[in-house]
Design a protein around this motif. Structure first.
Motif, mmCIF file in Angstrom:
data_model
loop_
_atom_site.group_PDB
_atom_site.id
_atom_site.type_symbol
_atom_site.label_atom_id
_atom_site.label_comp_id
_atom_site.label_asym_id
_atom_site.label_seq_id
_atom_site.Cartn_x
_atom_site.Cartn_y
_atom_site.Cartn_z
ATOM 1 N N LEU A 97 0.841 -1.198 0.000
ATOM 2 C CA LEU A 97 0.000 0.000 0.000
ATOM 3 C C LEU A 97 0.875 1.247 0.000
ATOM 4 N N LYS A 98 0.413 2.312 -0.634
ATOM 5 C CA LYS A 98 1.208 3.536 -0.773
ATOM 6 C C LYS A 98 0.528 4.679 -0.024
ATOM 7 N N SER A 99 1.367 5.519 0.632
ATOM 8 C CA SER A 99 0.810 6.637 1.402
ATOM 9 C C SER A 99 1.887 7.666 1.712
ATOM 10 N N ASN A 100 1.427 8.858 2.152
ATOM 11 C CA ASN A 100 2.351 9.881 2.643
ATOM 12 C C ASN A 100 2.856 9.530 4.036
ATOM 13 N N HIS A 101 1.965 9.008 4.877
ATOM 14 C CA HIS A 101 2.294 8.757 6.285
ATOM 15 C C HIS A 101 1.770 7.389 6.702
ATOM 16 N N LYS A 102 2.411 6.846 7.736
ATOM 17 C CA LYS A 102 1.968 5.555 8.261
ATOM 18 C C LYS A 102 1.943 5.593 9.788
ATOM 19 N N LEU A 103 0.937 4.904 10.318
ATOM 20 C CA LEU A 103 0.757 4.859 11.760
ATOM 21 C C LEU A 103 0.210 3.486 12.131
ATOM 22 N N ILE A 104 0.686 2.932 13.235
ATOM 23 C CA ILE A 104 0.117 1.676 13.722
ATOM 24 C C ILE A 104 -0.333 1.854 15.162
ATOM 25 N N LEU A 105 -1.382 1.133 15.523
ATOM 26 C CA LEU A 105 -1.954 1.171 16.872
ATOM 27 C C LEU A 105 -1.963 -0.241 17.427
ATOM 28 N N THR A 106 -1.450 -0.405 18.631
ATOM 29 C CA THR A 106 -1.450 -1.733 19.254
ATOM 30 C C THR A 106 -1.132 -1.600 20.740
ATOM 31 N N GLY A 107 -1.755 -2.449 21.529
ATOM 32 C CA GLY A 107 -1.388 -2.514 22.947
ATOM 33 C C GLY A 107 -0.343 -3.573 23.200
ATOM 34 N N THR A 108 -0.148 -4.435 22.195
ATOM 35 C CA THR A 108 0.811 -5.544 22.356
ATOM 36 C C THR A 108 1.669 -5.668 21.104
ATOM 37 N N PRO A 109 2.682 -4.804 20.939
ATOM 38 C CA PRO A 109 3.516 -4.875 19.732
ATOM 39 C C PRO A 109 4.309 -6.174 19.620
ATOM 40 N N VAL A 110 4.624 -6.779 20.764
ATOM 41 C CA VAL A 110 5.399 -8.029 20.731
ATOM 42 C C VAL A 110 4.579 -9.124 21.391
ATOM 43 N N GLU A 111 4.186 -10.118 20.601
ATOM 44 C CA GLU A 111 3.412 -11.239 21.144
ATOM 45 C C GLU A 111 4.252 -12.508 21.188
ATOM 46 N N ASN A 112 4.933 -12.809 20.101
ATOM 47 C CA ASN A 112 5.666 -14.075 20.014
ATOM 48 C C ASN A 112 7.172 -13.912 20.109
ATOM 49 N N GLY A 113 7.703 -12.789 19.716
ATOM 50 C CA GLY A 113 9.154 -12.638 19.723
ATOM 51 C C GLY A 113 9.561 -11.322 19.094
ATOM 52 N N THR A 114 10.869 -11.116 19.039
ATOM 53 C CA THR A 114 11.422 -9.847 18.584
ATOM 54 C C THR A 114 11.108 -9.572 17.125
ATOM 55 N N MET A 115 10.921 -10.604 16.317
ATOM 56 C CA MET A 115 10.616 -10.393 14.900
ATOM 57 C C MET A 115 9.276 -9.690 14.723
ATOM 58 N N ASP A 116 8.351 -9.845 15.680
ATOM 59 C CA ASP A 116 7.087 -9.108 15.631
ATOM 60 C C ASP A 116 7.359 -7.616 15.524
ATOM 61 N N LEU A 117 8.344 -7.177 16.287
ATOM 62 C CA LEU A 117 8.684 -5.756 16.321
ATOM 63 C C LEU A 117 9.253 -5.305 14.983
ATOM 64 N N TRP A 118 10.123 -6.124 14.418
ATOM 65 C CA TRP A 118 10.725 -5.757 13.127
ATOM 66 C C TRP A 118 9.642 -5.546 12.073
ATOM 67 N N SER A 119 8.702 -6.465 12.003
ATOM 68 C CA SER A 119 7.674 -6.403 10.958
ATOM 69 C C SER A 119 6.878 -5.111 11.042
ATOM 70 N N GLN A 120 6.506 -4.707 12.256
ATOM 71 C CA GLN A 120 5.677 -3.515 12.420
ATOM 72 C C GLN A 120 6.494 -2.231 12.246
ATOM 73 N N MET A 121 7.733 -2.235 12.777
ATOM 74 C CA MET A 121 8.595 -1.057 12.600
ATOM 75 C C MET A 121 8.975 -0.871 11.129
ATOM 76 N N ASN A 122 9.170 -1.977 10.444
ATOM 77 C CA ASN A 122 9.534 -1.887 9.033
ATOM 78 C C ASN A 122 8.383 -1.349 8.204
ATOM 79 N N PHE A 123 7.168 -1.594 8.671
ATOM 80 C CA PHE A 123 6.013 -1.047 7.951
ATOM 81 C C PHE A 123 5.954 0.471 8.084
ATOM 82 N N ILE A 124 6.168 0.980 9.289
ATOM 83 C CA ILE A 124 6.008 2.435 9.480
ATOM 84 C C ILE A 124 7.242 3.218 9.033
ATOM 85 N N ASN A 125 8.433 2.630 9.173
ATOM 86 C CA ASN A 125 9.672 3.302 8.757
ATOM 87 C C ASN A 125 10.553 2.267 8.066
ATOM 88 N N ARG A 126 10.392 2.133 6.782
ATOM 89 C CA ARG A 126 11.108 1.102 6.022
ATOM 90 C C ARG A 126 12.625 1.262 6.226
#
Length: 978
Positions: free
Chosen positions: A661-690
């Protein structure tokens, strides 16, 4: 003859010559006559009867008596006399003087060595006591020996002439020459020497060896023939000159007194293994070690630290002339240097010390200034491979300057006077290479600290397209750059505005839009300001506030401003299907002017051109996955992912879809960014700031493995630093001070007999099965068996009917649950009842129906979700709400509840917290009381204990949880099935 202890007596010591054991000592009590003189009445004292003589015996006497007892023949032979022979007979065979070839030389040596040590200890303690020679008739006080209070000195003389060398010692006592030869003098002890001359007992300075005096008791001098003099000088005289005072004629003795010059010799450790303990070939860099060897130079002579002697002597011959060079060493100063190095992590005081090559080089770099200040030189020894290592100063200078959309990077790397190409150096460091060849062919070791400090920022740099050797850095790596600047590792030039990212609390206050029809609490306004600030710099953000703190309202405030500032643009909000209605209601309440399209359902129009007519598109992850080919053609203003843990797996279809998906800005909302392990964090951070955390494989190597496998605290800190500006997380305990008290209780239930029998049968079956599978290679089968077994045990702990439909007994936990439901309802309270097992809810549901207790119900199959919520919130008759943990984990506002029952513990405590937060959130007016039902002596109780230990990693990142099952060790598994 007995001595009367009630009459005057004196304790004395007497020595005599044993026919086999040499000089021995005995202790006696001597009766005194009426004039206080020693009489002929005496009694031998042993350690066993010493207490009979009371006050006359002090602690020194007791120790002397004990030592003398240990010298007597009975005590001496006891250790060696395996056949239990009489002591005299045993000694006669050992010391067979008539037939020396039959004697036992080995036992003789052991006995004589032991006795010599005992004599030395006795003589050191006997100085203030009375000592006698024993008469031939056994009289212990035949002749008194005076123990001289001061030590005598020995001077060894050498007189070299044309034919030979004469060697003899002279003795002085109190500066007077002692006449001791041909006087019947004898040695009591040799190591060190104790000499009796004319009934006087002398000890000596410098612990002279008695064997050096013994030949001269009845001889004036020893003659050394010319033909053996050089050998004799080397082997004997050098040792004598080193340890004692020597007077010489015919050769020269030169003595040097100087301060030691410490030298650290650095060389390779020979014979390193080429394979490790698993048979894996060790790389050359892993294999090689460096050895530090501390030595001390005194003028032209150098000595090893572990060969500490007061002095060393070297013999030099020039034609027919001999010169002894005696170096008097300063052992105190040498010890100072050794202690200094040991305190700095280099224990070379008593020998050499080896380190891995890079660690050795790091040690030198880190301590070089101190070594230079102390005058410690470093010198390399010859290298088998012909390598010469650079051991000078190494520097890296990194300068980062802010440009419009990125940072420019300028860097220089120097080893001594050699400047290295940064492009080449960066490639070596990123490949993990530890060596670099300098222009002068020396090998420099890249300091380990450089890998630690610069590894991440080097990996994030991008080489400029137009200028070779020029690098740039994306602006979202600002936090990492600021952290390095704080440690004085780089020079960083930032604008005043960008400096504010150090702490979002200093961010300017931004006005709210008139399109927003609500009021933000202070912390919510701070969150809004933070999102606005990130917007200005085109940074993506993760709003990770605790549940119930209003992530929705903060986001709507931002979207209202975007409508005002960027009229005509469209934003996209992606979420789980169950939350769409809730977002629609909240948007209608707080941002009524936003034109919203609900893009869901089978009747949706699959045409992205319609999006431009709306301010906000609400859709689900499922629809996004299905319609990605349509949606990726539209350019959005904002893309916002709610409950963004949905994209935690970067390899999942939905994760791969949303990144298109293409956009000017990106934002994510979550109360639990890490559920299973550190890779969870990479996936979400990479989405908002490639690129913020690098590529997936690089992140795994750089962060995931060190953090999850090694619990690397430094990596956790560095990861926190990198994501901190882009993650805003506030806990209820920090910001929602107006929330009522939350009380958590654990209700332990006892299984019924039938339930316990069912539990033990299943536990024993799986324990044996898992133990047998432990020996098998691979983990997948073991994990599957473990999960299956734990699932059945947890079901039985709730109610065996969940695992076996034919079970006819009852459940201890169900009895407790139904009792507490009755008590709660009868008092007019409302209660939420959560379970992860729909079957468990079904059993409780049957009970409620049987008792005619009204209730609301929600699981994954429930269609009228909002109707069930409304019934519980608004109908006073509906006091019970049965909810499956997964279906009710998000998107519910159940502030009417005063009690929360958690029927079973979940692997992930954060999910339990989400359930609790359905009631304990903004708007709640009551004290919320939580009951966790745990079956005693079951896997549930053990899960609770393990939960506390498995939370460390996620807690130190930005979440409150981590994968539970993946983190179980073999010990954990054994404990669960114990």
């Amino acid at each position: 003859m007995k001595v009367a202890s009630d009459k005057p007596f004196e304790i004395v010591y007497s020595l005599f010559n044993h026919e086999f054991l040499g000089i021995l000592f005995e202790s006696f009590a001597i009766q005194l006559d009426e004039k206080g003189r020693l009489s002929f009445a005496y009694q031998n004292i042993s350690y066993q009867n010493a207490n009979e003589f009371g006050e006359k015996i002090d602690d020194t006497d007791l120790e002397l008596i004990r030592l003398m007892d240990s010298m007597q023949q009975e005590a001496v032979v006891k250790k060696f006399n395996a056949k239990n022979q009489k002591p005299k007979e045993f000694l006669r065979k050992v010391f067979d003087t008539a037939n020396p070839t039959q004697s036992n030389k080995e036992v003789q040596k052991l006995i004589e060595g032991r006795l010599e040590i005992t004599r030395s200890r006795i003589l050191e303690k006997i100085k203030q006591k009375r000592l006698f020679e024993m008469g031939n008739d056994g009289n212990p006080v035949w002749k008194e020996i005076s123990i001289m209070p001061e030590k005598a000195s020995v001077l060894f003389h050498f007189r070299r002439n044309e034919d030979n060398t004469h060697y003899f010692p002279t003795i002085k006592y109190q500066n007077e020459k002692l006449d001791w030869q041909y006087k019947g003098s004898y040695l009591i002890c040799h190591q060190p020497a104790w000499l009796v001359v004319d009934s006087r007992l002398f000890s000596f300075e410098k612990d002279v060896d008695g064997k050096k005096l013994m030949p001269f008791l009845n001889k004036k001098f020893i003659v050394i023939p010319k033909k053996v003099e050089e050998s004799y000088y080397k082997k004997f005289v050098t040792q004598l000159v080193a340890s004692f005072d020597v007077f010489a004629k015919g050769f020269e003795i030169k003595v040097e007194h100087s301060k030691p010059q410490p030298v650290l010799y650095l060389g390779d450790l020979p014979g390193n293994p080429t394979v490790d303990m698993f048979g894996r070939k060790i790389s050359e860099e892993e294999e090689e070690k460096m050895v530090f060897d501390l030595r001390f130079s005194y003028g032209d002579y150098t000595f090893r630290a572990d060969q500490a002697k007061p002095s060393n002597v070297e013999l030099e011959r020039d034609g027919d002339d001999y010169t002894f060079f005696k170096v008097v060493r300063d052992l105190s100063k040498e010890g100072f240097y050794g202690d200094f190095l040991k305190n700095k992590g280099l224990p070379v005081k008593h020998g050499r010390h080896s380190m891995k090559k890079r660690e050795a080089y790091d040690w030198i770099i880190n301590h070089r200034p101190e070594l230079d200040d102390l005058g410690v030189r470093i010198q390399q020894t010859s290298n088998e491979k012909g390598k010469k290592y650079f051991i000078g100063s190494a520097k890296i200078n990194l300068s980062i300057k802010e440009k419009i959309d990125w940072f420019d990077v300028e860097a220089t790397v120097t080893f001594g006077n050699h400047e290295i190409s940064f492009t080449k150096f960066r490639k070596l460091l990123l490949k993990g290479k530890t060596e670099i060849e300098l222009p002068n062919n020396e090998i420099a070791i890249i300091p380990k600290s450089w890998f630690t400090n610069y590894g991440e920022i080097f990996s994030f740099m991008e080489e400029g397209e137009s200028q070779v050797g020029k690098f740039k850095l994306k602006k979202h790596h600002i936090a990492l750059a600021q952290e390095l600047e704080k440690g004085n590792l780089i020079q960083l030039s930032l604008s005043e505005r960008l400096q504010k990212l150090r702490d979002f609390a200093t961010i300017d206050d931004y006005p709210l839009s008139d399109y927003f029809k609500g009021k933000l609490r202070p912390y919510q306004k701070a969150g809004y300001n933070w999102m606005r600030f990130l917007n200005e710099y085109n940074f993506g953000g993760c709003l990770a506030d605790d549940m119930g703190l209003g992530k929705t309202v903060q986001t709507l405030a931002l979207l209202a401003m975007e409508k005002e500032r960027s009229e005509g643009t469209t934003s996209l909000l992606v979420m789980p299907t169950s939350l769409i209605y809730n977002w629609q209601l909240e948007a209608r309440k707080f941002t009524p002017n936003l034109k919203i399209l609900i893009y869901t359902g089978t009747q949706r129009i699959k045409d992205c051109s319609q999006f431009g007519r709306y301010d906000l598109i609400l859709t689900s992850y499922g629809i996004t996955r299905l319609d990605i080919d349509i949606m990726r053609d539209f350019y959005f203003n904002y893309i916002i992912l709610d409950e963004s843990q949905a994209i935690k797996n970067p390899d999942s279809i939905i994760s791969k879809a949303v990144v298109q998906l293409k956009s000017n800005h990106k934002l994510i909302l979550t109360g639990t960014p890490v559920e299973n392990g550190t890779m969870d964090l990479w996936s979400q951070m990479n989405f908002i700031n490639r690129g913020l955390l690098g590529g997936q494989s690089a992140f795994k190597k750089q962060f995931l493995l060190p953090i999850e496998k090694k619990s690397d605290k430094d990596k956790i800190i560095k990861l926190n630093v990198m994501i901190k500006p882009f993650v805003l997380r506030r806990l209820k305990s920090q910001v929602a001070t107006d929330l009522p008290e939350k009380v958590v209780n654990v209700q332990y239930s006892t299984m019924t007999d039938a339930q316990e029998q069912a539990y033990e049968e299943v536990k024993n079956y799986y324990r044996e099965k898992i133990i047998s599978e432990m020996a098998m290679p691979g983990m997948s089968q073991k994990s599957l068996t473990l999960l299956r077994g734990l699932m059945q045990l947890r079901q039985i702990a709730n109610h065996p009917k969940m695992a076996d439909q034919n079970y006819s007994g009852d459940s201890g936990k169900l009895e407790d649950i139904t009792h507490m439901i009755q008590a709660t309802v009868s008092e007019g309270h409302k209660v939420l009842i959560f379970s992860q097992f729909v079957r468990h809810l079904g059993i409780v549901k049957s009970y409620l129906e049987e008792k005619n207790i009204p209730f609301a119900y929600l699981d994954g199959a429930t269609r009228d979700r909002q109707a069930q919520v409304n019934a519980f919130q608004e109908d006073p008759e509906v006091q019970v709400f049965l909810i499956s943990l997964k279906a009710g984990g998000v998107g519910l506002n159940l502030t009417k509840a005063e009690y929360v029952f958690l029927l079973d513990p979940w692997w992930n405590p954060a999910v339990e917290s989400q359930a609790i937060d359905r009631a304990h959130r903004i708007g709640q007016q009551n004290k919320v009381i939580i009951y966790k039902f745990i079956a005693r002596n079951t896997v549930e109780e053990k899960i609770m204990a393990l939960q506390e230990r498995k939370m460390a990693l996620a807690g130190e990142l930005i979440s409150t949880e981590e994968s539970f099952i993946k983190s179980l060790s073999q010990e954990d598994i054994s404990a669960l099935l114990a």
